[in-house]
Design an enzyme around this catalytic site. Sequence first.
Site, mmCIF file in Angstrom:
data_model
loop_
_atom_site.group_PDB
_atom_site.id
_atom_site.type_symbol
_atom_site.label_atom_id
_atom_site.label_comp_id
_atom_site.label_asym_id
_atom_site.label_seq_id
_atom_site.Cartn_x
_atom_site.Cartn_y
_atom_site.Cartn_z
ATOM 1 N N TYR A 552 0.815 -1.232 0.000
ATOM 2 C CA TYR A 552 0.000 0.000 0.000
ATOM 3 C C TYR A 552 0.842 1.273 0.000
ATOM 4 C CZ TYR A 552 -3.120 -3.685 1.662
ATOM 5 O OH TYR A 552 -3.801 -4.874 1.812
ATOM 6 N N HIS A 553 1.906 1.292 -0.805
ATOM 7 C CA HIS A 553 2.785 2.455 -0.839
ATOM 8 C C HIS A 553 2.971 3.020 -2.243
ATOM 9 C CE1 HIS A 553 4.962 0.804 3.027
ATOM 10 N NE2 HIS A 553 3.748 1.247 3.283
ATOM 11 N N PRO A 554 1.936 3.184 -3.057
ATOM 12 C CA PRO A 554 2.155 3.740 -4.396
ATOM 13 C C PRO A 554 2.555 5.214 -4.323
ATOM 14 C CG PRO A 554 -0.191 3.557 -3.957
ATOM 15 C CD PRO A 554 0.512 2.888 -2.806
#
Length: 623
Positions: A552-554
Amino acid sequence: MESCLAQSCAAVQGNSPLIFHQLIQTLLVSQCTLSSPIDYPPNRKDDILNNPDPFDFIIVGGGTAGSVVASRLSENPNWRVLLVEAGGYPSALSDVPALLLFLQNTPEDYAYEVEYQEGMCLGTATKKCKWGKGKVLGGSSVLNAMIHIHGNDKDFDSWAELGNDGWGYQDVLPYFKKSESYSPEFIAKFGDKYVGSSGQINIRDYNYTDSGIENIFMEAVQERGFPILDYLNGEQYIGFGRSQGTLDNGRRVSAAKAYLSPVKDRKNLFVVTSTRADRILMEGNKAVGVRLTFTDDKSVDLKASKEVIISAGSIATPQVLMLSGIGPRQHLDELGIPCVADLPVGKNLQDHLMWLGVNLEYLNKSGVTKTPKDYLDSAYTYLMHNKGEFISTGGINFVGFVNLEDPNSRYPSIQFHHVPIPRGDIFILEAVLNSMGFSKELQAEFAKFTPDRDTFMVCPTLLKPKSIGEIKLRSTSPSDRVKIWANYLDSEEDIATMLKTVEFLKSLEATEVMKKYGIKLRHLPIPGCKEFAPDSMEYWECNLRHTTATVYHPVGTARMGPAGDPAAVVDAKLKVHGIQGLRVIDASIMPIITSGNTNSPTLMIAEKGADMIKKEWSSKDEL
């Protein structure tokens, strides 16, 4: 409330598959102790429609960055500030740290799905990786694991070396410190050279950890020469330790709670929720406002006299920009969108890829098998006494940083996220695997080991991916989701880096402490990998392609860089190149992804961005 809880607990019979639904109901009837919409700024839709005078600033996106920017700009009582959020208010459940994975696929989650990529996400039900993202005031800070890690000095110095003046480590450190408030006890013990003590968002220990396996693991890494870190935002970047997080008193502290709740009654701060920003209003090359659509499909054009600020995150920010004619000309031409500025919006997509199929297993002779009723007991303890396992995240805060290519480097290439699964704890296992969208067939293989053995998921996470993705519009409709190409493991170097972690774990397996407790590396019988010999590199690469997922780190889809940089969308002041009155302030401006969880750097970017705006417009107003 106590009698209500007692009735809910008594209603549980045996091993009902509805146990967790009953737990949720127990929490819902007790939400008077948790957050509620009244804790946040009210939805001022009617005020806006009744008085559509221009705002000074319109901020699109009420997530981590947008919450910070709105709070900081509205400190000037002479500025009318509008914050637009597509989602609603945080639920009561989002307050509970232990329930983070159960917020996936709820109304608070966009629940994106990436485009099909051959040879990736093979263990998911759809053969497409899922990407959770907060659709709620506070954004992904309402859904995330709350881990608070800055990254390292090289991360930010590399941004400055790309021509982004003012973004080196020493430049951004004051804004990290401005955002955060570590406890007096922490500051007394470790000092405040690298962390803040009086910022908006409380950073605290997770306080509850069943630490048996973690302590054994720390002994093993020490045996292999890796340090144990007292805290993770100091000057050492290699090692293992327990992170602090954005939580306090057993409750999540989202960006909305930290930055918006204290100022919810400001008259000059206008917040609208459940409202979509369709596009930026342009007059030539100047941004002058935003078109909004409410849930009743009523649309309105609102003007900004000073600036429009896009803080919609690395997926929605490029969508809004491209729908407004700011993006790659060829792509816009394909959709019939007039191009206002030909910029590489949506390019440079980077994400941290996490591998869940690397597990240790052992027989925990002192452990107690979990039963469904244990969760209701834990919920009761949490709600009535603010204690127990619900105040934490089940050990996810235990992390490690290593560089397996260069053991002498100060800087990591891999982060480990750890998930302990106690014997019999099928609910935690299902929560983890469901959140990643894994198929029922693959989940069944994971679950086979749960009844009689403890599992320790040792999830290698690729910190500096060479594989770069892209976001494109699906259509000209703002209600249609974008196309996300993650392009995971496109680079052979990324594959090699991830596979090195297997050898690292085998070296830990050979340590005296691991042998003492009989802790072994598990060879998970993955459907689709059974043709390969267990423990062969072919097996591990097959495992990798089946069991990896986003953490969840775009970032990076509106990259920061100087004028003349063909990869850049915004400059060092976060102004969109070639457009007046428009900035981007969120994780999408990162030129290179940071070496750790990205919520803390996003807070820093927002603090710095808001400060630049305030300095510029305060001086102009004085004139």
